[in-house]
Design a protein around this motif. Structure first.
Motif, PDB file in Angstrom:
ATOM      1  N   ALA A   1      29.043  45.786  51.329  1.00 10.02           N
ATOM      2  CA  ALA A   1      30.256  45.023  51.028  1.00 10.02           C
ATOM      3  C   ALA A   1      30.573  44.026  52.143  1.00 10.02           C
ATOM      4  CB  ALA A   1      31.434  45.967  50.819  1.00 10.02           C
ATOM      5  N   THR A   2      31.207  42.914  51.765  1.00  9.27           N
ATOM      6  CA  THR A   2      31.630  41.912  52.740  1.00  9.27           C
ATOM      7  C   THR A   2      33.107  42.113  53.047  1.00  9.27           C
ATOM      8  OG1 THR A   2      30.027  40.321  51.875  1.00  9.27           O
ATOM      9  CG2 THR A   2      31.828  39.453  53.215  1.00  9.27           C
ATOM     10  N   ARG A   3      33.396  42.340  54.302  1.00  7.41           N
ATOM     11  CA  ARG A   3      34.774  42.601  54.725  1.00  7.41           C
ATOM     12  C   ARG A   3      35.229  41.536  55.714  1.00  7.41           C
ATOM     13  NH1 ARG A   3      32.361  47.562  53.967  1.00  7.41           N
ATOM     14  NH2 ARG A   3      33.538  49.061  52.710  1.00  7.41           N
ATOM     15  N   ASP A   4      36.500  41.626  56.084  1.00 11.69           N
ATOM     16  CA  ASP A   4      37.045  40.694  57.054  1.00 11.69           C
ATOM     17  C   ASP A   4      36.311  40.856  58.382  1.00 11.69           C
ATOM     18  OD1 ASP A   4      39.165  38.802  58.024  1.00 11.69           O
ATOM     19  OD2 ASP A   4      39.605  40.513  59.313  1.00 11.69           O
ATOM     20  N   LEU A   5      35.747  39.757  58.889  1.00 10.22           N
ATOM     21  CA  LEU A   5      34.936  39.818  60.102  1.00 10.22           C
ATOM     22  C   LEU A   5      35.754  40.288  61.300  1.00 10.22           C
ATOM     23  CD1 LEU A   5      32.201  39.320  61.444  1.00 10.22           C
ATOM     24  CD2 LEU A   5      32.901  36.946  61.831  1.00 10.22           C
ATOM     25  N   ALA A   6      37.008  39.860  61.372  1.00 15.79           N
ATOM     26  CA  ALA A   6      37.859  40.257  62.490  1.00 15.79           C
ATOM     27  C   ALA A   6      38.079  41.766  62.501  1.00 15.79           C
ATOM     28  CB  ALA A   6      39.196  39.518  62.416  1.00 15.79           C
ATOM     29  N   GLN A   7      38.274  42.364  61.326  1.00 12.60           N
ATOM     30  CA  GLN A   7      38.470  43.806  61.242  1.00 12.60           C
ATOM     31  C   GLN A   7      37.194  44.546  61.608  1.00 12.60           C
ATOM     32  OE1 GLN A   7      41.444  45.068  60.727  1.00 12.60           O
ATOM     33  NE2 GLN A   7      40.758  47.191  60.920  1.00 12.60           N
ATOM     34  N   TRP A   8      36.047  43.998  61.176  1.00 13.85           N
ATOM     35  CA  TRP A   8      34.759  44.601  61.529  1.00 13.85           C
ATOM     36  C   TRP A   8      34.541  44.565  63.039  1.00 13.85           C
ATOM     37  CZ3 TRP A   8      30.432  42.516  63.907  1.00 13.85           C
ATOM     38  CH2 TRP A   8      29.284  43.311  63.880  1.00 13.85           C
ATOM     39  N   LEU A   9      34.839  43.420  63.659  1.00 13.55           N
ATOM     40  CA  LEU A   9      34.677  43.291  65.108  1.00 13.55           C
ATOM     41  C   LEU A   9      35.616  44.238  65.845  1.00 13.55           C
ATOM     42  CD1 LEU A   9      34.354  39.418  65.474  1.00 13.55           C
ATOM     43  CD2 LEU A   9      32.590  41.125  65.977  1.00 13.55           C
ATOM     44  N   LYS A  10      36.841  44.410  65.323  1.00 12.79           N
ATOM     45  CA  LYS A  10      37.788  45.326  65.956  1.00 12.79           C
ATOM     46  C   LYS A  10      37.244  46.748  65.941  1.00 12.79           C
ATOM     47  CE  LYS A  10      42.147  45.131  64.776  1.00 12.79           C
ATOM     48  NZ  LYS A  10      43.384  45.341  63.966  1.00 12.79           N
ATOM     49  N   ALA A  11      36.684  47.164  64.795  1.00 11.29           N
ATOM     50  CA  ALA A  11      36.121  48.518  64.699  1.00 11.29           C
ATOM     51  C   ALA A  11      34.968  48.689  65.678  1.00 11.29           C
ATOM     52  CB  ALA A  11      35.658  48.789  63.267  1.00 11.29           C
ATOM     53  N   CYS A  12      34.121  47.684  65.787  1.00  9.31           N
ATOM     54  CA  CYS A  12      33.002  47.750  66.737  1.00  9.31           C
ATOM     55  C   CYS A  12      33.505  47.909  68.165  1.00  9.31           C
ATOM     56  CB  CYS A  12      32.139  46.490  66.630  1.00  9.31           C
ATOM     57  SG  CYS A  12      31.118  46.403  65.160  1.00  9.31           S
ATOM     58  N   ARG A  13      34.483  47.112  68.526  1.00 11.55           N
ATOM     59  CA  ARG A  13      35.027  47.150  69.891  1.00 11.55           C
ATOM     60  C   ARG A  13      35.669  48.497  70.195  1.00 11.55           C
ATOM     61  NH1 ARG A  13      36.016  42.161  72.497  1.00 11.55           N
ATOM     62  NH2 ARG A  13      37.855  43.050  73.508  1.00 11.55           N
ATOM     63  N   MET A  14      36.384  49.071  69.230  1.00 12.82           N
ATOM     64  CA  MET A  14      37.056  50.338  69.467  1.00 12.82           C
ATOM     65  C   MET A  14      36.054  51.493  69.564  1.00 12.82           C
ATOM     66  SD  MET A  14      40.044  49.220  69.831  1.00 12.82           S
ATOM     67  CE  MET A  14      40.895  50.770  70.067  1.00 12.82           C
ATOM     68  N   VAL A  15      35.017  51.461  68.734  1.00 11.86           N
ATOM     69  CA  VAL A  15      33.980  52.500  68.818  1.00 11.86           C
ATOM     70  C   VAL A  15      33.251  52.392  70.151  1.00 11.86           C
ATOM     71  CG1 VAL A  15      31.805  53.330  67.841  1.00 11.86           C
ATOM     72  CG2 VAL A  15      33.671  52.669  66.332  1.00 11.86           C
ATOM     73  N   TRP A  16      32.950  51.182  70.540  1.00 10.78           N
ATOM     74  CA  TRP A  16      32.267  50.983  71.820  1.00 10.78           C
ATOM     75  C   TRP A  16      33.150  51.442  72.983  1.00 10.78           C
ATOM     76  CZ3 TRP A  16      27.611  50.591  73.425  1.00 10.78           C
ATOM     77  CH2 TRP A  16      27.346  50.150  74.723  1.00 10.78           C
ATOM     78  N   ALA A  17      34.438  51.122  72.919  1.00 14.10           N
ATOM     79  CA  ALA A  17      35.372  51.537  73.961  1.00 14.10           C
ATOM     80  C   ALA A  17      35.451  53.054  74.046  1.00 14.10           C
ATOM     81  CB  ALA A  17      36.753  50.949  73.686  1.00 14.10           C
ATOM     82  N   ALA A  18      35.451  53.718  72.893  1.00 14.61           N
ATOM     83  CA  ALA A  18      35.506  55.184  72.870  1.00 14.61           C
ATOM     84  C   ALA A  18      34.249  55.786  73.467  1.00 14.61           C
ATOM     85  CB  ALA A  18      35.704  55.672  71.436  1.00 14.61           C
ATOM     86  N   ALA A  19      33.077  55.205  73.137  1.00 10.80           N
ATOM     87  CA  ALA A  19      31.813  55.725  73.664  1.00 10.80           C
ATOM     88  C   ALA A  19      31.740  55.573  75.172  1.00 10.80           C
ATOM     89  CB  ALA A  19      30.641  54.993  73.001  1.00 10.80           C
ATOM     90  N   GLU A  20      32.237  54.445  75.691  1.00 13.14           N
ATOM     91  CA  GLU A  20      32.235  54.241  77.144  1.00 13.14           C
ATOM     92  C   GLU A  20      33.220  55.170  77.841  1.00 13.14           C
ATOM     93  OE1 GLU A  20      30.962  49.798  78.303  1.00 13.14           O
ATOM     94  OE2 GLU A  20      32.971  49.949  77.442  1.00 13.14           O
ATOM     95  N   ARG A  21      34.310  55.486  77.150  1.00  8.63           N
ATOM     96  CA  ARG A  21      35.369  56.302  77.752  1.00  8.63           C
ATOM     97  C   ARG A  21      35.040  57.800  77.705  1.00  8.63           C
ATOM     98  NH1 ARG A  21      39.688  54.771  81.006  1.00  8.63           N
ATOM     99  NH2 ARG A  21      41.257  56.420  80.971  1.00  8.63           N
ATOM    100  N   ALA A  22      34.227  58.210  76.741  1.00 12.16           N
ATOM    101  CA  ALA A  22      33.983  59.631  76.493  1.00 12.16           C
ATOM    102  C   ALA A  22      33.525  60.409  77.723  1.00 12.16           C
ATOM    103  CB  ALA A  22      32.969  59.791  75.358  1.00 12.16           C
ATOM    104  N   PRO A  23      32.585  59.903  78.530  1.00 12.06           N
ATOM    105  CA  PRO A  23      32.125  60.704  79.680  1.00 12.06           C
ATOM    106  C   PRO A  23      33.175  60.890  80.764  1.00 12.06           C
ATOM    107  CG  PRO A  23      30.549  58.972  79.104  1.00 12.06           C
ATOM    108  CD  PRO A  23      31.820  58.676  78.388  1.00 12.06           C
ATOM    109  N   GLN A  24      34.265  60.140  80.716  1.00 18.41           N
ATOM    110  CA  GLN A  24      35.221  60.150  81.818  1.00 18.41           C
ATOM    111  C   GLN A  24      36.294  61.231  81.706  1.00 18.41           C
ATOM    112  OE1 GLN A  24      36.809  56.183  82.491  1.00 18.41           O
ATOM    113  NE2 GLN A  24      34.880  55.230  81.852  1.00 18.41           N
ATOM    114  N   GLY A  25      36.526  61.743  80.507  1.00 16.21           N
ATOM    115  CA  GLY A  25      37.602  62.719  80.428  1.00 16.21           C
ATOM    116  C   GLY A  25      37.533  63.680  79.268  1.00 16.21           C
ATOM    117  N   MET A  26      36.635  63.452  78.317  1.00  9.51           N
ATOM    118  CA  MET A  26      36.554  64.330  77.158  1.00  9.51           C
ATOM    119  C   MET A  26      35.719  65.566  77.463  1.00  9.51           C
ATOM    120  SD  MET A  26      36.079  61.708  73.938  1.00  9.51           S
ATOM    121  CE  MET A  26      37.228  60.362  73.653  1.00  9.51           C
ATOM    122  N   GLU A  27      36.033  66.662  76.781  1.00  9.36           N
ATOM    123  CA  GLU A  27      35.242  67.873  76.928  1.00  9.36           C
ATOM    124  C   GLU A  27      33.857  67.663  76.322  1.00  9.36           C
ATOM    125  OE1 GLU A  27      37.360  71.071  75.187  1.00  9.36           O
ATOM    126  OE2 GLU A  27      39.046  70.963  76.597  1.00  9.36           O
TER     127      GLU A  27
END
Length: 218
Positions: free
Chosen positions: A42-68
């Motif tokens: 499906a074709t979705r709003d590019l801005a929303q897709w980019l936001k999801a990518c950025r948030m997933v990437w941010a979570a992956a980078e953050r995970a080793p710093q404080g998550m169990e």
């Protein structure tokens, strides 16, 4: 996606600099699941897709710093799954902006480094790999699953591995048998009832896909 947007909006109101600071594993998993859905045709709003990518990437980078450990494993695994399908996402393929596709390529390269799929470039070091030697010494998927500690959701991991094999274009029967043995062992040693439930759910879904593919071939 609206709920996730609200979570980010509340975080920005409290501290604008924390717009991409994803510390809650539940939010990280939700963004990864959303990006998984965005990987379809499906074709979705590019801005929303980019936001999801950025948030997933941010979570992956953050995970080793404080998550169990268990939470970090979930975030890393779901992030890999989410990113793995974006090269064929309808949103990316439909975009006329060459920067969109270039961003996807860059994201993959960064993900390979973050998840240790690709070594960091070191100046003056020549990288050479003897792939025949690697194949001979590589651990099987079933054996790798046995290395997961009993506290780190081994059943869930085994179920996902079985699901991946079931969805592969050509699944090896021997590998499926080895995974079955590893899954039974994981169910016996897991410390979390929820882990066993998730593992069983993924395993049953994999069995359904295997039977469905068999029926379609006949």
């Amino acid at each position: 996606s609206h709920t996730l947007d609200n979570i980010v909006a509340e975080r920005v109101l409290a501290d604008p600099e924390k717009i991409e600071v994803v510390e809650d594993p539940l939010e990280a998993w939700a963004w990864a699941y959303l990006l998984l859905q965005y990987g379809d045709n499906a074709t979705r709003d590019l801005a929303q897709w980019l936001k999801a990518c950025r948030m997933v990437w941010a979570a992956a980078e953050r995970a080793p710093q404080g998550m169990e450990e268990g939470d970090r494993m979930w975030v890393n695994t779901l992030s890999v799954l989410a990113f793995s399908g974006q090269h064929a996402a309808g949103t990316v393929l439909a975009s006329a902006d060459p920067l969109a596709k270039a961003s996807v390529i860059e994201m993959y390269e960064d993900a390979q480094v973050l998840f240790r799929y690709k070594p960091l470039a070191i100046a003056g070091l020549e990288m050479s790999v003897a792939f025949d030697d690697v194949a001979e010494s590589q651990m099987s998927v079933a054996e790798a699953l046995r290395q997961i500690p009993s506290s780190d959701f081994p059943c869930w991991a085994a179920g996902l591995a079985r699901l991946a094999v079931a969805m592969a274009p050509s699944a090896a029967a021997k590998e499926a048998v080895e995974l079955r043995e590893a899954f039974v062992e994981a169910m016996q040693r897991s410390e979390h009832p929820g882990d066993k439930a998730l593992g069983a759910t993924n395993w049953l879904y994999a069995e359904y896909i295997t039977r469905w593919k068999g029926a379609m071939q006949h």
